[in-house]
Design a protein around this motif. Sequence first.
Motif, short mmCIF file in Angstrom:
data_model
loop_
_atom_site.label_atom_id
_atom_site.label_comp_id
_atom_site.label_asym_id
_atom_site.label_seq_id
_atom_site.Cartn_x
_atom_site.Cartn_y
_atom_site.Cartn_z
N LEU A 42 0.76 -1.18 0.14
CA LEU A 42 -0.01 0.01 -0.03
C LEU A 42 0.77 1.29 -0.25
N GLY A 43 2.24 1.05 -0.46
CA GLY A 43 2.98 2.11 -0.22
C GLY A 43 3.00 3.02 -1.54
N GLY A 72 0.65 5.95 -5.65
CA GLY A 72 1.60 7.16 -5.45
C GLY A 72 0.89 8.26 -6.82
N ARG A 73 1.93 8.63 -7.35
CA ARG A 73 1.44 9.72 -8.53
C ARG A 73 1.99 9.05 -9.72
N SER A 74 2.52 7.73 -9.55
CA SER A 74 2.20 7.02 -10.96
C SER A 74 1.07 6.67 -11.64
N ARG A 170 -3.77 10.64 0.85
CA ARG A 170 -2.77 11.94 0.83
C ARG A 170 -1.48 11.35 -0.07
N HIS A 171 -1.43 9.89 -0.24
CA HIS A 171 -0.17 9.51 -1.02
C HIS A 171 -0.44 8.89 -2.28
N HIS A 172 -1.57 8.90 -2.81
CA HIS A 172 -1.94 8.24 -4.04
C HIS A 172 -3.01 8.97 -4.85
N ASP A 173 -2.70 9.23 -6.04
CA ASP A 173 -3.70 9.94 -6.76
C ASP A 173 -4.84 9.16 -7.12
N ASP A 174 -4.92 8.05 -7.16
CA ASP A 174 -6.02 7.13 -7.19
C ASP A 174 -6.08 6.04 -6.21
#
Length: 270
Positions: A42-43, A72-74, A170-174
């Motif tokens: 989940l990182g 993340g932002r990937s 807060r850490h993932h776009d989706d």
Amino acid sequence: MSIAFIEIPWRERTVRVEHEFLQPATGVAADAPLLVFLHEGLGSRSMWRDFPQRLCDAVGLPGLVYSRPGYGRSTPRAADERWGLDFMHRQADEVLPALLDALDVSRPVWLFGHSDGGSIALLHAAHHPTRVAGAVVLAPHILVEEFGLVSIRQARTAYETTDLRSRLARHHDDVDSAFWGWNDIWLHPDFPGWTIEAELPAIACPLLAVQGVDDPYGTLEQIRGIARARPSRPGAPTELLELPACGHDPQRDQPAALIAAVTAFIGRHR
């Protein structure tokens, strides 16, 4: 920070990978290996917080931190995209090599993987031995234990009923891409048969495996099984570190002890 994005081909499309290069405070030699950080299930790049920089400073090596596709932002998973039971193999054999090639990383690397990222590090080291100078794995999975599945079921409930989703967002776009991509596979009815034990003997580099004694996602059998499947050999030791008062995240629960152990291990085997 030097956060950047690069495109790589994967799963018959082009995906964008969020990544960041780190430099140790003391500077590095021109031929220093790169320390590649592989996050948990989940990182993301950001969820490591400042730990990668602290470790790079301690060991005196440059680092690469990235978010796998889906995190993340990937690039997130496509709406109809379902990952198979081989999802960690595909990350180890397809995504990581493509990323290193795209970033022109040709020298051997040290891998530093946590949880699913630890399993990916083990697989990459086994399948691409000439590319890996050494590996450190935290709370890796080499087989599926019912003990750990209990915690993964609890995570699903927490995601649906508590603020876990908003905290991960807060850490993932989706965030749904990240959570369900991980949780659906781990709770798939066929996943209890998943194992990478037979692949571990092919690892040809120094290997340090770390597990918290109080890890709710896996027992000490995960790293003790590594030592049995891939015992030490000349020039390529297998060492274990079992950390007391430590859960699934040694980098958060016992950062000083972990940094000291990793610094000493890499120092002996660079």
